[in-house]
Enzyme design. Structure first.
Site, PDB file in Angstrom:
ATOM      1  CE  LYS A  93      48.666  39.709  26.413  1.00 51.88           C
ATOM      2  NZ  LYS A  93      49.309  40.943  27.200  1.00 51.88           N
ATOM      3  CG  ASN A  94      48.442  38.345  30.867  1.00 58.51           C
ATOM      4  OD1 ASN A  94      48.915  39.026  29.995  1.00 58.51           O
ATOM      5  ND2 ASN A  94      47.141  38.491  31.297  1.00 58.51           N
TER       6      ASN A  94
ATOM      7  NE  ARG B  61      49.846  48.242  32.085  1.00 58.57           N
ATOM      8  CZ  ARG B  61      49.715  48.932  33.304  1.00 58.57           C
ATOM      9  NH1 ARG B  61      49.441  50.213  33.005  1.00 58.57           N
ATOM     10  NH2 ARG B  61      49.766  48.565  34.377  1.00 58.57           N
TER      11      ARG B  61
ATOM     12  CG  ASP C 168      45.413  45.653  26.141  1.00 59.48           C
ATOM     13  OD1 ASP C 168      45.876  45.339  25.052  1.00 59.48           O
ATOM     14  OD2 ASP C 168      45.264  44.704  26.870  1.00 59.48           O
TER      15      ASP C 168
ATOM     16  CG  ASP D 120      42.584  39.462  30.378  1.00 64.32           C
ATOM     17  OD1 ASP D 120      42.332  40.483  30.563  1.00 64.32           O
ATOM     18  OD2 ASP D 120      43.718  39.006  30.683  1.00 64.32           O
TER      19      ASP D 120
ATOM     20  CB  VAL E  96      39.097  43.885  36.578  1.00 61.87           C
ATOM     21  CG1 VAL E  96      40.825  44.026  36.722  1.00 61.87           C
ATOM     22  CG2 VAL E  96      38.751  42.631  37.557  1.00 61.87           C
TER      23      VAL E  96
HETATM   24  C1  UD1 Z   1      47.060  41.953  34.002  1.00 64.65           C
HETATM   25  C2  UD1 Z   1      47.157  41.488  32.881  1.00 64.65           C
HETATM   26  C3  UD1 Z   1      45.797  41.595  32.290  1.00 64.65           C
HETATM   27  C4  UD1 Z   1      44.736  41.521  33.089  1.00 64.65           C
HETATM   28  C5  UD1 Z   1      44.746  42.055  34.334  1.00 64.65           C
HETATM   29  C6  UD1 Z   1      43.812  41.704  35.485  1.00 64.65           C
HETATM   30  C7  UD1 Z   1      49.311  41.171  32.184  1.00 64.65           C
HETATM   31  C8  UD1 Z   1      50.257  41.741  31.184  1.00 64.65           C
HETATM   32  N1  UD1 Z   1      48.053  41.839  32.138  1.00 64.65           N
HETATM   33  O1  UD1 Z   1      47.149  43.487  34.096  1.00 64.65           O
HETATM   34  O2  UD1 Z   1      45.453  40.935  31.113  1.00 64.65           O
HETATM   35  O3  UD1 Z   1      43.272  41.953  32.545  1.00 64.65           O
HETATM   36  O4  UD1 Z   1      46.028  41.540  34.949  1.00 64.65           O
HETATM   37  O5  UD1 Z   1      43.654  40.254  35.805  1.00 64.65           O
HETATM   38  O6  UD1 Z   1      49.745  40.383  33.044  1.00 64.65           O
HETATM   39  N2  UD1 Z   1      45.482  49.507  39.520  1.00 64.65           N
HETATM   40  C9  UD1 Z   1      45.780  50.475  40.201  1.00 64.65           C
HETATM   41  N3  UD1 Z   1      46.992  50.699  40.651  1.00 64.65           N
HETATM   42  C10 UD1 Z   1      48.097  50.194  40.399  1.00 64.65           C
HETATM   43  C11 UD1 Z   1      47.838  49.018  39.789  1.00 64.65           C
HETATM   44  C12 UD1 Z   1      46.616  48.511  39.565  1.00 64.65           C
HETATM   45  O7  UD1 Z   1      44.869  51.103  40.521  1.00 64.65           O
HETATM   46  O8  UD1 Z   1      49.373  50.508  40.872  1.00 64.65           O
HETATM   47  C13 UD1 Z   1      44.289  48.867  39.128  1.00 64.65           C
HETATM   48  C14 UD1 Z   1      44.111  49.097  37.408  1.00 64.65           C
HETATM   49  O9  UD1 Z   1      43.754  50.245  36.989  1.00 64.65           O
HETATM   50  C15 UD1 Z   1      42.931  48.016  37.218  1.00 64.65           C
HETATM   51  C16 UD1 Z   1      43.110  47.048  38.456  1.00 64.65           C
HETATM   52  O10 UD1 Z   1      44.019  47.608  39.484  1.00 64.65           O
HETATM   53  O11 UD1 Z   1      41.913  48.454  37.563  1.00 64.65           O
HETATM   54  C17 UD1 Z   1      43.875  45.808  38.101  1.00 64.65           C
HETATM   55  O12 UD1 Z   1      45.043  46.224  37.608  1.00 64.65           O
HETATM   56  P1  UD1 Z   1      46.224  44.918  37.684  1.00 64.65           P
HETATM   57  O13 UD1 Z   1      45.520  43.651  38.334  1.00 64.65           O
HETATM   58  O14 UD1 Z   1      47.494  45.633  38.054  1.00 64.65           O
HETATM   59  O15 UD1 Z   1      46.507  44.604  35.918  1.00 64.65           O
HETATM   60  P2  UD1 Z   1      47.585  44.331  35.172  1.00 64.65           P
HETATM   61  O16 UD1 Z   1      48.715  43.898  35.913  1.00 64.65           O
HETATM   62  O17 UD1 Z   1      47.703  45.782  34.494  1.00 64.65           O
END
Ligand code: UD1
Length: 446
Positions: free
Chosen positions: A23-24, A112, A136, A334, A356
């Site tokens: 999915k990701n 999302r 989520d 996850d 995370v």
């Molecule tokens: C993706 C995955 C999710 C997984 C996560 C971490 C998808 C669709 N989802 O989510 O299943 O749990 O990676 O492996 O691929 N953050 C910031 N600022 C930003 C971006 C992120 O502070 O601009 C923080 C987020 O709030 C979070 C952390 O960084 O606490 C990790 O986020 P990120 O790695 O970006 O996860 P996603 O891409 O949202």
């Protein structure tokens, strides 16, 4: 009342299960198709609702999208689109010469991950307006790093009226150091940079296998990307890309869920479709808990050349093990709920640190209602294993929490009712059917 699963405790899972694409990954691959005019085909797509939801987002931008096969969702819930002749697991995206650069809330709000169209739109159109998504309930999930990276390439970025808005005269390569290896930010910046002028270097990039998969597809489309799957990505912009056909990498989260399901039911499950080295950290934790984990042909589970299957067998009661969630190759956040469920029935204590997503422990309240002995403090949790959990009605708050609760139900006495299973359906194609085929007594009702 929304659908729920009735999970009978006490079954021992035994058999083989096949895992489809991640999915990701698939949602980002679909977004990447926007970067080239023409028809891109993506195979090994999972039959989950997020795929047709993403198709809707792309249609809203002017693409024609065909999604093959049965989506595994009731017809009433199925987004618009003609029935397709394509085989199951195949998505075909036809991208026009001129795209709309505005993704409105009607399409985006349900997904999302749709924020991943931001980078491709900036790359291709030099402008984007993407409504801020739902998704989520696992934390605040800001977009500051996505915006900072695109600003470094020369874009004006802001949040206006509930949308992230970007515009640029030109995009110029830059050296970007991410504060944290964010998956989404790495992907968006990479997808904008492939069509920027000159060289972009992303340091402290996320190393997740899904990013390597996306980088591979971009290279197939004619992009010049090096270092996909490492913490330094080097991207030399090209004037245009061409469409391609790409196979989605297997879903390591679904594969990891089956590995934990085998362990929690003291069963034996062979998981096909994912290379075990992509799950080194959780599989090593499982071995620490007492499971035997073997790769195809007896290869080392950490060997990148091992085949796409592995077997997890647990005899006797699992032992408690500590774990800390971290970006890849660390223990994936996850899989934290599944490992948590195992710890709840393990012998001895386990200590969990969630690094995370701050709200990931929300599901612990549900586990406590099943009798788990847990104390949390901020992003730490201490679990004292119980011989057995006690069945209860519980509520899934996100995809992974839902799967973790199903696993807990398999290890409880009596029948656990897992509510709000639409969350689970977003990440696990044919979950109930696969569980039943492995010997569990699980039913979808409502
Ligand atoms: C993706 C995955 C999710 C997984 C996560 C971490 C998808 C669709 N989802 O989510 O299943 O749990 O990676 O492996 O691929 N953050 C910031 N600022 C930003 C971006 C992120 O502070 O601009 C923080 C987020 O709030 C979070 C952390 O960084 O606490 C990790 O986020 P990120 O790695 O970006 O996860 P996603 O891409 O949202």
């Amino acid at each position: 009342m929304s659908e729920r699963f009735l999970v009978a405790g006490g079954a021992r899972l035994d058999g083989e299960v096949h895992v489809a694409g991640a999915k990701n990954s698939v949602l980002k691959l679909m977004a990447a198709a926007l970067l080239a005019e023409g028809t891109t085909t993506i195979t090994n797509c999972p039959e989950i609702l997020d795929v047709p939801l993403m198709a809707e987002v792309l249609r809203g931008l002017g693409c024609e999208v065909e999604v093959g096969g049965d989506l595994g969702v009731p017809p009433g819930d199925r987004p618009a689109g003609a029935p397709s002749e394509l085989p199951a697991g195949t998505v075909r995206i036809s991208v026009p010469t001129r795209l709309s650069s505005s993704a409105d809330f009607a399409a985006v709000g349900k997904l999302r991950a749709s924020v991943c169209v931001l980078g491709p739109l900036m790359g291709r159109c030099r402008s984007a307006r993407v409504a801020l998504p739902g998704g989520d309930a696992i934390g605040s999930r800001p977009l500051d790093m996505h915006q900072a990276g695109l600003r470094a390439l020369g874009a004006d970025m802001s949040i206006e009226h509930g949308a992230v808005v970007g515009s640029a005269q030109t995009l110029t390569g830059a050296h970007i150091v991410l504060e944290f290896p964010s998956v989404g930010a790495t992907e968006n910046i990479m997808m904008a940079a492939v069509l920027a002028n000159g060289r972009t270097v992303i340091d402290n990039a996320a190393r997740e296998p899904e990013i390597a998969d996306l980088a591979d597809m971009l290279v197939q489309m004619g992009a010049r990307v090096e270092g996909g799957g490492t913490s330094t990505l080097t991207i030399d912009g090209v004037p245009e890309l061409h469409p391609t056909e790409h196979r989605t990498v297997g879903d390591r989260m679904v594969a990891g869920t089956w590995a934990y399901a085998a362990a929690i039911t003291r069963g034996t499950v062979t998981v096909r479709g994912v290379q075990p080295h992509l799950l080194s950290s959780p599989l090593e934790r499982l071995a620490g808990a007492g499971a035997s984990v073997t790769a195809e042909g007896g290869a080392d589970i950490r060997d990148g050349a091992a085949g796409e299957s592995f077997t997890v067998e647990m005899t006797g009661r699992p032992r408690g093990v500590d774990f800390i969630t971290l970006p890849y190759p660390g223990f994936p956040t996850d899989l934290q709920p599944m490992a948590f469920a195992l710890a709840a029935v393990a012998e001895g204590s386990s200590f969990v640190t969630e690094n995370v997503f701050e709200a990931r422990f929300r599901f612990v309240e549900e586990l406590i209602r099943m009798g788990a002995d847990v104390r949390t403090d901020g992003h730490f949790a201490a679990i004292q294993g119980r011989e057995q959990l006690s069945s209860a009605p519980v509520w899934a708050s996100d995809i992974r929490a839902g799967a973790g609760l199903v696993l807990a139900g398999l290890a409880a006495d009596g029948q656990t009712e897992v509510n709000e299973v639409w969350h689970i359906d977003r990440g696990y194609p044919h979950f109930v059917e696969d569980l039943v085929a492995l010997g569990a007594k699980v039913e979808r009702v409502g």
